[in-house]
Design an enzyme around this catalytic site. Sequence first.
Site, PDB file in Angstrom:
ATOM      1  N   LYS A  52      -8.205   2.566   1.491  1.00  0.00           N
ATOM      2  CA  LYS A  52      -7.816   2.520   2.898  1.00  0.00           C
ATOM      3  C   LYS A  52      -8.878   3.182   3.776  1.00  0.00           C
ATOM      4  O   LYS A  52      -9.269   2.655   4.822  1.00  0.00           O
ATOM      5  CB  LYS A  52      -6.468   3.237   3.048  1.00  0.00           C
ATOM      6  CG  LYS A  52      -5.941   3.332   4.417  1.00  0.00           C
ATOM      7  CD  LYS A  52      -5.210   4.639   4.611  1.00  0.00           C
ATOM      8  CE  LYS A  52      -6.129   5.803   4.567  1.00  0.00           C
ATOM      9  NZ  LYS A  52      -6.736   6.260   5.784  1.00  0.00           N
ATOM     10  N   GLN A  96       1.545   8.597   2.089  1.00  0.00           N
ATOM     11  CA  GLN A  96       1.462   7.834   0.852  1.00  0.00           C
ATOM     12  C   GLN A  96       2.654   8.165  -0.059  1.00  0.00           C
ATOM     13  O   GLN A  96       2.968   9.335  -0.291  1.00  0.00           O
ATOM     14  CB  GLN A  96       0.128   8.138   0.142  1.00  0.00           C
ATOM     15  CG  GLN A  96      -0.137   7.318  -1.094  1.00  0.00           C
ATOM     16  CD  GLN A  96      -0.221   5.813  -0.835  1.00  0.00           C
ATOM     17  OE1 GLN A  96      -0.619   5.382   0.250  1.00  0.00           O
ATOM     18  NE2 GLN A  96       0.178   5.024  -1.799  1.00  0.00           N
ATOM     19  N   ASP A 119       3.260   1.932   8.581  1.00  0.00           N
ATOM     20  CA  ASP A 119       3.822   1.398   7.329  1.00  0.00           C
ATOM     21  C   ASP A 119       5.139   0.655   7.584  1.00  0.00           C
ATOM     22  O   ASP A 119       5.619  -0.066   6.706  1.00  0.00           O
ATOM     23  CB  ASP A 119       4.135   2.558   6.367  1.00  0.00           C
ATOM     24  CG  ASP A 119       3.157   2.650   5.215  1.00  0.00           C
ATOM     25  OD1 ASP A 119       2.574   1.623   4.845  1.00  0.00           O
ATOM     26  OD2 ASP A 119       2.987   3.771   4.693  1.00  0.00           O
TER      27      ASP A 119
HETATM   28  N1  GUN Z   1       3.019   3.359  -2.122  1.00  0.00           N
HETATM   29  C1  GUN Z   1       2.943   2.104  -2.617  1.00  0.00           C
HETATM   30  N2  GUN Z   1       2.764   1.211  -1.618  1.00  0.00           N
HETATM   31  C2  GUN Z   1       2.733   1.927  -0.477  1.00  0.00           C
HETATM   32  C3  GUN Z   1       2.574   1.559   0.890  1.00  0.00           C
HETATM   33  O1  GUN Z   1       2.445   0.392   1.269  1.00  0.00           O
HETATM   34  N3  GUN Z   1       2.595   2.608   1.770  1.00  0.00           N
HETATM   35  C4  GUN Z   1       2.764   3.891   1.392  1.00  0.00           C
HETATM   36  N4  GUN Z   1       2.790   4.832   2.335  1.00  0.00           N
HETATM   37  N5  GUN Z   1       2.916   4.252   0.136  1.00  0.00           N
HETATM   38  C5  GUN Z   1       2.907   3.281  -0.791  1.00  0.00           C
END
Ligand code: GUN
Length: 292
Positions: A52, A96, A119
Site C-alpha cells: 500500500k 490493518q 476501507d
Molecule cells: N485485512 C485483510 N484485508 C483487509 C483490508 O482490506 N483492510 C484492512 N484494514 N485490513 C485487512
Amino acid sequence: MELIDGRIIAKQIKDEISKEVAELLDSGKRSPHLAAVIVGEDGASLSYVASKEKQSKEVGFWSSVYRFPENATEKELLQTVDFLNNDSETDGYIVQLPLPKHINEQRILNAIKPEKDIDGFHPINVGRMTLGLPSYVPATPLGIQTLLQRSGVETCGKHCVVLGRSNIVGTPVSILLSRNNASANCTVTLCHSRTENIKEICRQADILIVAIGKPKFVTEDMVKEGAVIIDVGIHRIKDSSEKGYKLVGDVDFENVKNKCSKITPVPGGVGPMTIASLLMNTLQAYKKEIYK
Ligand code: GUN
C-alpha cells in the site's frame, strides 16, 4: 476461456489516478494523503501495508504508516485514531486487520471518522452502502465490481453466487452486486459454512465469487458451462519449486478453466485490484466526494 487480468486493470486505474494527482500538483494543490495503522508483525498484514505504501507513492500520494508493537493497548490505538480523525492533512486511513486478540476490533473501527474510513468498514459506511447512499465501498468488493465492469461482464439480471460471508468480502460484495444500478442488479445468493447443497447452488451461478478461504475448493462439477468466476482466495501451497511453494486460490483453476467463460487468475486477479481500489477511495476522500 478468457483471463480477467487484474494486473492490467489495476494498472489502468493507477494510471488514471496518477494523471489526476499530477493535475492537482500542477494547479498548486497538495497530494492526497493515505495513512495506515498496523499493530504487530503478522506477515500478511506487513506485506499488505508495505504494498500500500509503495503503490501510494507510485501514484503520487503521500503515505504514512503508524506502527505499534503486538502488546499495544486499545487506548493507544484510540489515541492515534483520534489524532488521524482530526489531522487536516490525512485524507483517509485504514487500520490493518486483524488486530491482536486483546483489542476490541469493532471498538476501533467504530472510532474511525466515517469521512476518513477509506476501507468502508465503519457501520455508517456499511449502512450507507446497504441503502445505496454514497459511501466508501470496501476495497476488495469494489475491486471485484470494477473487474466485472472493465472486462465487460453483464451483471444485470444475472445470478451471482457468493461463497463466504466475511465482513470484508462476502457480505459487502453480495450487497453491492444486488443494488439497483448499472454496475449491479444481480440476483445474489450468499452461501456460507452452513449452506446446504452448496454444489447445486454454485452450478446455478452465472457469476461465481469465491471468498471461502479454502484452497482449490471450487471444482468443475460446481461450475455452470460459461460461468464467470472471481477467485478471491490466496494460499501458499508447498511444492518442489525453488521458492518451495506456489500460490493457489479458492478455485481449482486447472480443473475449471475449460468450463468457465472468464476467470481471474491467482495471483494477478483480485489481489492487485484491492490496493488500486483503496487508492480510488483515497482520492474520493481527498476530493470529499462521498461526504460533501
Ligand atoms: N485485512 C485483510 N484485508 C483487509 C483490508 O482490506 N483492510 C484492512 N484494514 N485490513 C485487512
